[in-house]
Design a protein around this motif. Sequence first.
Motif, short mmCIF file in Angstrom:
data_model
loop_
_atom_site.label_atom_id
_atom_site.label_comp_id
_atom_site.label_asym_id
_atom_site.label_seq_id
_atom_site.Cartn_x
_atom_site.Cartn_y
_atom_site.Cartn_z
N ALA A 6 -45.45 -38.22 55.76
CA ALA A 6 -46.43 -37.25 55.27
C ALA A 6 -45.75 -36.21 54.39
O ALA A 6 -46.24 -35.86 53.31
CB ALA A 6 -47.13 -36.56 56.45
N PHE A 7 -44.58 -35.74 54.84
CA PHE A 7 -43.85 -34.72 54.10
C PHE A 7 -43.41 -35.25 52.74
O PHE A 7 -43.68 -34.62 51.70
CB PHE A 7 -42.63 -34.28 54.92
CG PHE A 7 -41.86 -33.17 54.29
CD1 PHE A 7 -42.21 -31.84 54.53
CD2 PHE A 7 -40.79 -33.43 53.45
CE1 PHE A 7 -41.51 -30.80 53.94
CE2 PHE A 7 -40.08 -32.39 52.86
CZ PHE A 7 -40.44 -31.08 53.11
N VAL A 8 -42.78 -36.42 52.73
CA VAL A 8 -42.21 -36.94 51.48
C VAL A 8 -43.30 -37.32 50.48
O VAL A 8 -43.26 -36.95 49.31
CB VAL A 8 -41.28 -38.14 51.76
CG1 VAL A 8 -40.85 -38.80 50.45
CG2 VAL A 8 -40.08 -37.69 52.56
N GLY A 10 -46.60 -36.40 50.50
CA GLY A 10 -47.36 -35.21 50.12
C GLY A 10 -46.57 -34.34 49.15
O GLY A 10 -47.11 -33.88 48.14
N GLY A 11 -45.30 -34.13 49.46
CA GLY A 11 -44.45 -33.33 48.57
C GLY A 11 -44.35 -33.94 47.19
O GLY A 11 -44.41 -33.24 46.17
N GLY A 60 -50.05 -37.07 54.25
CA GLY A 60 -49.38 -36.97 52.96
C GLY A 60 -50.27 -37.41 51.81
O GLY A 60 -50.08 -36.98 50.67
N PHE B 35 -42.25 -29.52 45.97
CA PHE B 35 -42.05 -30.62 46.91
C PHE B 35 -41.97 -30.10 48.34
O PHE B 35 -42.67 -30.58 49.24
CB PHE B 35 -40.77 -31.38 46.54
CG PHE B 35 -40.44 -32.51 47.48
CD1 PHE B 35 -41.14 -33.70 47.42
CD2 PHE B 35 -39.44 -32.37 48.42
CE1 PHE B 35 -40.84 -34.74 48.28
CE2 PHE B 35 -39.14 -33.40 49.29
CZ PHE B 35 -39.85 -34.59 49.22
N GLY B 38 -45.43 -28.18 49.34
CA GLY B 38 -46.52 -29.16 49.44
C GLY B 38 -46.28 -30.13 50.59
O GLY B 38 -47.20 -30.43 51.37
N GLY B 39 -45.05 -30.60 50.71
CA GLY B 39 -44.71 -31.52 51.79
C GLY B 39 -44.94 -30.88 53.15
O GLY B 39 -45.49 -31.51 54.07
N CYS B 42 -48.60 -30.78 54.09
CA CYS B 42 -49.05 -32.11 54.51
C CYS B 42 -48.53 -32.43 55.92
O CYS B 42 -49.24 -33.06 56.72
CB CYS B 42 -48.57 -33.18 53.53
SG CYS B 42 -49.34 -33.01 51.91
#
Lengths: 118, 151, 341
Positions: A6-8, A10-11, A60, B35, B38-39, B42
């Motif tokens: 989700a982090f990678v 979404g980022g 994400g 990044f 935003g990450g 999420c």
Amino acid sequence: MDYLLAFVVGGSICMIGQLLIDLTSYKFTSAHVLVTFVTAGAVISALGFYQPLVDLAGAGATVPLSGFGHLLAQGAINGATQKGIMGAFTGGVTAAAAGITAAVVFGYFAALIFKPRG
Amino acid sequence: MSGAAISEKQKQDYAKIVKQFKPAQRIWRNIFWAFIVGGFICLIGQFFINIFLSQGLSTKEANSAASSTLIFIAALLTGLGVYDEISRFGGAGGIVPITGFANSMVAPAMEYRAEGLIFGVGAKLFTIAGPVLVWGIFTAWAAAILYYFFK
Amino acid sequence: MTAPQKIGMQTIAFQSPPVIISTGSVVGSREGDGPLAGTFDKVVADTYYGEKTWEKAEQRMMFDSMKKALQKANLQENDIDFMLAGDLLNQIISSTFTARSLGIPFLGLYGACSTMYESLAVGAMMIGGGFADRVLAGTSSHYCTAERQYRFPVEQGTQRPMTAQWTVTGAGSMILAKEGSGPVITHATIGRVIDMGQGDSQDMGAAMAPAAADTIARHFMDTGRTPEDYDLIITGDLATYGKRLTEELLKQKGYDISKRYTDCGILIYSGSQDVHAGGSGCGCSAVVTCGYLMELLNSERYRRILGIGTGALLSSCSLQQGETVPGIGHAVVIESLKERK
């Protein structure tokens, strides 16, 4: 693992937004960014490429506004395939109703309760 | 003697000078923080989805509930004057997630409160949400119509 | 039939220079944290200044700065012949509503951020021409009201490029008089509207620099002076990048002003205040001129200053329709002449 994905993912989606801002030397405002993402999300979703991303990355892919476009597109397409033409009119907003209503209700309350600080 | 009108050549020459003097934008810094911020948003969204899933909600319901929760938090942070700092720092990292969408509704509605509940709050809630919904709903509708006729 | 007080193409040389007998300045907290804090009459910490809206707060700042100027000169409202003011808000409401409260015969001006210098030039002409004994001139701006009108609501999350400027929250006013003690206005050069095709609303310095350079060069041509005739040349709100552009443009015209040149937008904040390129807005040149520059002139650290108020003549409508941003610059020469009778 689902948190990392989700982090990678979404980022990375947000990085695309940042590139749009920086490479247009800030002519792209937040309104442009949001409209672009919701539209792109709906188009990519209609082409069938967004659902795999949601399956992979969960939040994400659903939290960025392209996920909102995906929700609208899938709702409208499912409506059309199940109920015909009328479904194309009702499906999209129905699927996204929770988000829209939440934004209106919480936004309305926030506007009444808070005073901008400046 | 200087004439009144400015020629295209003068404008182009000036544009060159402006370009030469313009400070370098901090693209790498901006992308990096977009990044991270935003990450992270999420990641919080995923956290809520997992909670709602463990409560027995379906994937669809959990997604909706998580989005609504994020919207609530964003509205609160906007009211407290924190969210604009997040986006100023994180750029698109704060704008692209659904929290940025919520912020773009609450911020104008709050500021135009003094202009009344109809033209102030009511209309301004949709300053940016309006175009987003128009484009989103139209694109989704067009996609569904195409599906209906060609599938 | 030439006008007796006009020289060259755009400049007025006052035969009996009007005196700046008093000034008033009120600023917000960010300006109060800046390096010039000590030169302002009043620092207001609350962005609302105790009012219900930011528009009302801006109005109250202008009102207070004018009251302050009157009070310092020991004058009442009815001692003033005319009031000249303008600001950035639609239909210049800060100025007209302040004039409503003061009750002084009023002329509204609009020169965007150049309004302080525009009002000084016009006020000096009224006195120099024998139409008034005392004129009150002033302007104001507020970060939150300007931001919302020209860009986005302040609580909306957006990122600003390095060329963006920060609108000064503040109001500055001056009383010009035929007689009295204080610095005098010897010349005014009225600028032309210049548009070099710049359309970036986040880079106002680049839009205004050509107008500033045009007016400065015209001033030197009209008066036959050189940069060396001034202790300080100061523009209104070009900030870091606009200042460099102005220097470059003037170098091309054969004038090197770099040794004695600065900008109000650079002076008002310190580098650590995250204001990107620097300050802007009507209040920027107004409070720096009414506060800091007056202090320099009154203490005779500087004898002769060339100040250029700079304005970007855009509206949110012109911007949305894709128009470029025209600029304007009005120059005023202020001298400290203590020995003058």
